[in-house]
Design an enzyme around this catalytic site. Structure first.
Site, PDB file in Angstrom:
ATOM      1  N   ASN A 165       0.831  -1.208   0.000  1.00  0.00           N
ATOM      2  CA  ASN A 165       0.000   0.000   0.000  1.00  0.00           C
ATOM      3  C   ASN A 165       0.856   1.245   0.000  1.00  0.00           C
ATOM      4  O   ASN A 165       1.942   1.272   0.562  1.00  0.00           O
ATOM      5  CB  ASN A 165      -0.972  -0.014   1.193  1.00  0.00           C
ATOM      6  CG  ASN A 165      -0.428   0.712   2.417  1.00  0.00           C
ATOM      7  OD1 ASN A 165      -0.543   1.944   2.524  1.00  0.00           O
ATOM      8  ND2 ASN A 165       0.196  -0.031   3.327  1.00  0.00           N
ATOM      9  N   PHE A 213      -1.748   8.337   4.116  1.00  0.00           N
ATOM     10  CA  PHE A 213      -2.530   9.018   5.153  1.00  0.00           C
ATOM     11  C   PHE A 213      -3.729   9.774   4.570  1.00  0.00           C
ATOM     12  O   PHE A 213      -3.927  10.961   4.840  1.00  0.00           O
ATOM     13  CB  PHE A 213      -1.660  10.008   5.954  1.00  0.00           C
ATOM     14  CG  PHE A 213      -0.600   9.376   6.818  1.00  0.00           C
ATOM     15  CD1 PHE A 213      -0.699   8.057   7.246  1.00  0.00           C
ATOM     16  CD2 PHE A 213       0.506  10.115   7.222  1.00  0.00           C
ATOM     17  CE1 PHE A 213       0.274   7.490   8.052  1.00  0.00           C
ATOM     18  CE2 PHE A 213       1.489   9.554   8.034  1.00  0.00           C
ATOM     19  CZ  PHE A 213       1.372   8.237   8.439  1.00  0.00           C
ATOM     20  N   SER A 264       5.654   5.214   8.536  1.00  0.00           N
ATOM     21  CA  SER A 264       5.028   4.921   7.247  1.00  0.00           C
ATOM     22  C   SER A 264       5.995   5.303   6.135  1.00  0.00           C
ATOM     23  O   SER A 264       6.608   6.364   6.185  1.00  0.00           O
ATOM     24  CB  SER A 264       3.743   5.731   7.084  1.00  0.00           C
ATOM     25  OG  SER A 264       3.359   5.725   5.724  1.00  0.00           O
ATOM     26  N   ASN A 271       5.112   6.059   3.186  1.00  0.00           N
ATOM     27  CA  ASN A 271       4.352   6.705   2.115  1.00  0.00           C
ATOM     28  C   ASN A 271       4.177   8.207   2.268  1.00  0.00           C
ATOM     29  O   ASN A 271       3.452   8.830   1.513  1.00  0.00           O
ATOM     30  CB  ASN A 271       2.986   6.036   1.990  1.00  0.00           C
ATOM     31  CG  ASN A 271       3.133   4.557   1.700  1.00  0.00           C
ATOM     32  OD1 ASN A 271       3.938   4.168   0.861  1.00  0.00           O
ATOM     33  ND2 ASN A 271       2.387   3.727   2.406  1.00  0.00           N
ATOM     34  N   THR A 272       4.809   8.789   3.282  1.00  0.00           N
ATOM     35  CA  THR A 272       4.820  10.244   3.418  1.00  0.00           C
ATOM     36  C   THR A 272       6.284  10.661   3.357  1.00  0.00           C
ATOM     37  O   THR A 272       7.070  10.265   4.221  1.00  0.00           O
ATOM     38  CB  THR A 272       4.174  10.669   4.760  1.00  0.00           C
ATOM     39  OG1 THR A 272       2.791  10.317   4.719  1.00  0.00           O
ATOM     40  CG2 THR A 272       4.312  12.168   5.004  1.00  0.00           C
ATOM     41  N   LYS A 324       5.707   3.654  16.891  1.00  0.00           N
ATOM     42  CA  LYS A 324       5.665   2.591  15.870  1.00  0.00           C
ATOM     43  C   LYS A 324       6.847   2.753  14.927  1.00  0.00           C
ATOM     44  O   LYS A 324       7.028   3.813  14.332  1.00  0.00           O
ATOM     45  CB  LYS A 324       4.344   2.667  15.097  1.00  0.00           C
ATOM     46  CG  LYS A 324       4.165   1.519  14.118  1.00  0.00           C
ATOM     47  CD  LYS A 324       2.726   1.387  13.700  1.00  0.00           C
ATOM     48  CE  LYS A 324       2.538   0.279  12.690  1.00  0.00           C
ATOM     49  NZ  LYS A 324       1.146   0.128  12.288  1.00  0.00           N
ATOM     50  N   ASN A 380       5.914  -1.396  11.349  1.00  0.00           N
ATOM     51  CA  ASN A 380       5.153  -0.934  10.193  1.00  0.00           C
ATOM     52  C   ASN A 380       5.509  -1.799   8.970  1.00  0.00           C
ATOM     53  O   ASN A 380       6.227  -2.786   9.088  1.00  0.00           O
ATOM     54  CB  ASN A 380       5.469   0.544   9.936  1.00  0.00           C
ATOM     55  CG  ASN A 380       4.251   1.304   9.438  1.00  0.00           C
ATOM     56  OD1 ASN A 380       3.548   0.832   8.539  1.00  0.00           O
ATOM     57  ND2 ASN A 380       3.981   2.462   9.998  1.00  0.00           N
TER      58      ASN A 380
HETATM   59  C1  LIG Z   1      -3.704  -0.787   3.525  1.00  0.00           C
HETATM   60  C2  LIG Z   1      -2.864  -0.548   4.746  1.00  0.00           C
HETATM   61  C3  LIG Z   1      -2.885   0.694   5.346  1.00  0.00           C
HETATM   62  C4  LIG Z   1      -2.112   0.941   6.474  1.00  0.00           C
HETATM   63  N1  LIG Z   1      -2.181   2.160   7.082  1.00  0.00           N
HETATM   64  C5  LIG Z   1      -1.478   2.385   8.224  1.00  0.00           C
HETATM   65  C6  LIG Z   1      -1.603   3.615   8.917  1.00  0.00           C
HETATM   66  O1  LIG Z   1      -2.350   4.515   8.535  1.00  0.00           O
HETATM   67  N2  LIG Z   1      -0.846   3.782  10.026  1.00  0.00           N
HETATM   68  C7  LIG Z   1      -0.013   2.815  10.522  1.00  0.00           C
HETATM   69  O2  LIG Z   1       0.622   3.016  11.553  1.00  0.00           O
HETATM   70  N3  LIG Z   1       0.100   1.625   9.882  1.00  0.00           N
HETATM   71  C8  LIG Z   1      -0.619   1.387   8.763  1.00  0.00           C
HETATM   72  N4  LIG Z   1      -0.511   0.180   8.128  1.00  0.00           N
HETATM   73  C9  LIG Z   1       0.438  -0.829   8.657  1.00  0.00           C
HETATM   74  C10 LIG Z   1      -0.225  -1.849   9.563  1.00  0.00           C
HETATM   75  O3  LIG Z   1      -0.760  -1.240  10.713  1.00  0.00           O
HETATM   76  C11 LIG Z   1       0.778  -2.935   9.994  1.00  0.00           C
HETATM   77  O4  LIG Z   1       1.830  -2.325  10.729  1.00  0.00           O
HETATM   78  C12 LIG Z   1       1.398  -3.665   8.798  1.00  0.00           C
HETATM   79  O5  LIG Z   1       0.439  -3.835   7.781  1.00  0.00           O
HETATM   80  C13 LIG Z   1       1.939  -5.046   9.188  1.00  0.00           C
HETATM   81  O6  LIG Z   1       0.923  -5.872   9.695  1.00  0.00           O
HETATM   82  P1  LIG Z   1       0.140  -6.969   8.808  1.00  0.00           P
HETATM   83  O7  LIG Z   1       1.180  -7.795   8.121  1.00  0.00           O
HETATM   84  O8  LIG Z   1      -0.686  -7.742   9.804  1.00  0.00           O
HETATM   85  O9  LIG Z   1      -0.714  -6.214   7.860  1.00  0.00           O
HETATM   86  C14 LIG Z   1      -1.276  -0.078   7.001  1.00  0.00           C
HETATM   87  C15 LIG Z   1      -1.270  -1.340   6.387  1.00  0.00           C
HETATM   88  C16 LIG Z   1      -2.050  -1.576   5.276  1.00  0.00           C
HETATM   89  C17 LIG Z   1      -2.023  -2.953   4.645  1.00  0.00           C
END
Ligand SMILES: Cc1cc2nc3c(=O)[nH]c(=O)nc-3n(C[C@H](O)[C@H](O)[C@H](O)COP(=O)(O)O)c2cc1C
Length: 355
Positions: free
Chosen positions: A120, A124, A185, A187-188, A220, A248
């Site tokens: 992804n 934000f 993140s 992405n910023t 995080k 993350n």
């Molecule tokens: C579509 C998507 C959006 C995410 N948005 C955020 C976010 O806004 N803030 C954040 O701290 N982590 C975000 N994450 C990261 C997740 O909270 C998590 O740290 C990461 O996906 C690893 O866990 P997983 O393998 O169970 O998905 C996002 C993950 C995905 C897949």
């Protein structure tokens, strides 16, 4: 079963973000219906009779079980009332930024089905802190602890970051049981640079000054940093915050087919599992087991959750595992986790942390 055979194939035929929006829309409707929670509980399968085995306490907060929702699924705090029906022991909502912003252009969400992964680069997207605060105010107190995850607007200059994180925190403070500072993140642009020790120190100081009610504050982190940097951060977070969320998404493309190498964004799901578990173990070691750790990355089964707990996580979270596993995922993970604990002779989850 129904999810694997019917619902997931239908959802996976749709564009990923449209599928996500449809699920959020459905959950919002269920949240408004008197029987909505009951209906979702049924779809989530029977709650495992884990009783006291999975109950835990971290940073003064009590959790009915240690399996939480990771940030990013409910960025705008729309679903705090209904999501506990999926069996979660806590929720983390956000990331929430001070001002509303659209995020990156679409497409910005990709499923890597053959790897059990997601890429992804949402960036934000969200309604901003005032909408989130209003929704949380209307929601009131929930049945499980709710953490609020704070991000930063794309147009915020680096020198204003401490002030903007602190302002966002101040507005949300009454509504979260704990807070997560997202400096990881990918992405910023420039966000991960805020993990630099001095920058992060300023951010944590600014939030700390605004934290009149002493809410637990977790940082995080990203899974791609060098070990020296991690050592620095572990020391800083131990003195200036209450815990760490590890981790993350990753910029690495290990574990996904070559064709995905050029797709920009953060990778989550199964390819991240080993990397984030190793990082949990390292933070646990560096902090002598004294810093609470939330383990996240690639949890699809109870064994995945158990590996993170044995590595040193007191709590775990998932996002991608929910997309692939459906509404029954959390209760399944809880039941499997309880089996792992019983098999190894633990009477409560807290005994297994870091063992
Ligand atoms: C579509 C998507 C959006 C995410 N948005 C955020 C976010 O806004 N803030 C954040 O701290 N982590 C975000 N994450 C990261 C997740 O909270 C998590 O740290 C990461 O996906 C690893 O866990 P997983 O393998 O169970 O998905 C996002 C993950 C995905 C897949």
């Amino acid at each position: 079963m129904l999810y694997d055979r019917v619902v997931r194939p239908a959802l996976f035929r749709a564009d990923p973000e449209s599928a996500h929006d449809a699920v959020v829309g459905l959950l919002s409707i269920l949240q408004r219906l008197p029987v909505g929670r009951r209906f979702l509980s049924l779809a989530a399968g029977s709650e495992p009779p884990d009783g006291a085995l999975l109950e835990t306490e971290v940073s003064g907060l009590k959790f009915p079980n240690p399996v939480g929702l990771a940030a990013g699924f409910d960025k705008d705090c729309r679903l705090a009332g209904i999501l506990p029906a999926l069996g979660f022991g806590f929720l983390e909502l956000g990331s929430i930024t001070l001002r509303p912003q659209p995020g990156n252009p679409r497409p910005r969400l990709f499923r890597v089905v053959e790897s059990g992964a997601i890429i992804n680069r949402m960036g934000f997207n969200g309604d901003g802190v005032f909408s989130a605060a209003e929704r949380m105010k209307a929601f009131g107190r929930g049945s499980v602890p709710v953490g609020l995850n704070i991000g930063l607007n794309r147009d915020c200059p680096q020198e204003r970051a401490p002030a903007e994180y602190a302002e966002t925190f101040r507005i949300l403070e009454p509504y979260g049981d704990y807070f997560a500072v997202n400096v990881s993140s990918p992405n910023t642009p420039g966000l991960r640079a805020l993990q630099d020790r001095l920058q992060l120190e300023r951010i944590l100081k600014a939030i700390g000054d605004a934290n009149k009610t002493r809410k637990p504050l977790l940082v995080k982190i990203d899974p791609d940093m060098a070990d020296e940097h991690l050592c620095d951060l572990a020391a800083l977070v131990s003195s200036a915050a209450s815990g760490m969320i590890v981790s993350n998404t990753t910029l690495s493309r290990d574990g996904v087919p070559e064709a995905w190498a050029g797709i920009q964004g953060g990778l989550s799901g199964q390819p991240l599992a080993g990397r984030s578990t190793r990082l949990v173990a390292r933070v646990f070691e560096l902090t002598g087991g004294r810093l609470p750790i939330v383990g996240v990355g690639g949890i699809f089964t109870g064994a995945d959750a158990y590996a993170k707990i044995r590595a040193g996580a007191s709590l775990v979270q998932l996002y991608t595992g929910l997309v692939y596993g459906g509404p029954g995922a959390v209760n399944r993970i809880r039941a499997e986790l309880a089996e792992c604990l019983k098999r190894d002779g633990f009477k409560n989850i807290m005994e297994a942390v870091g063992k």
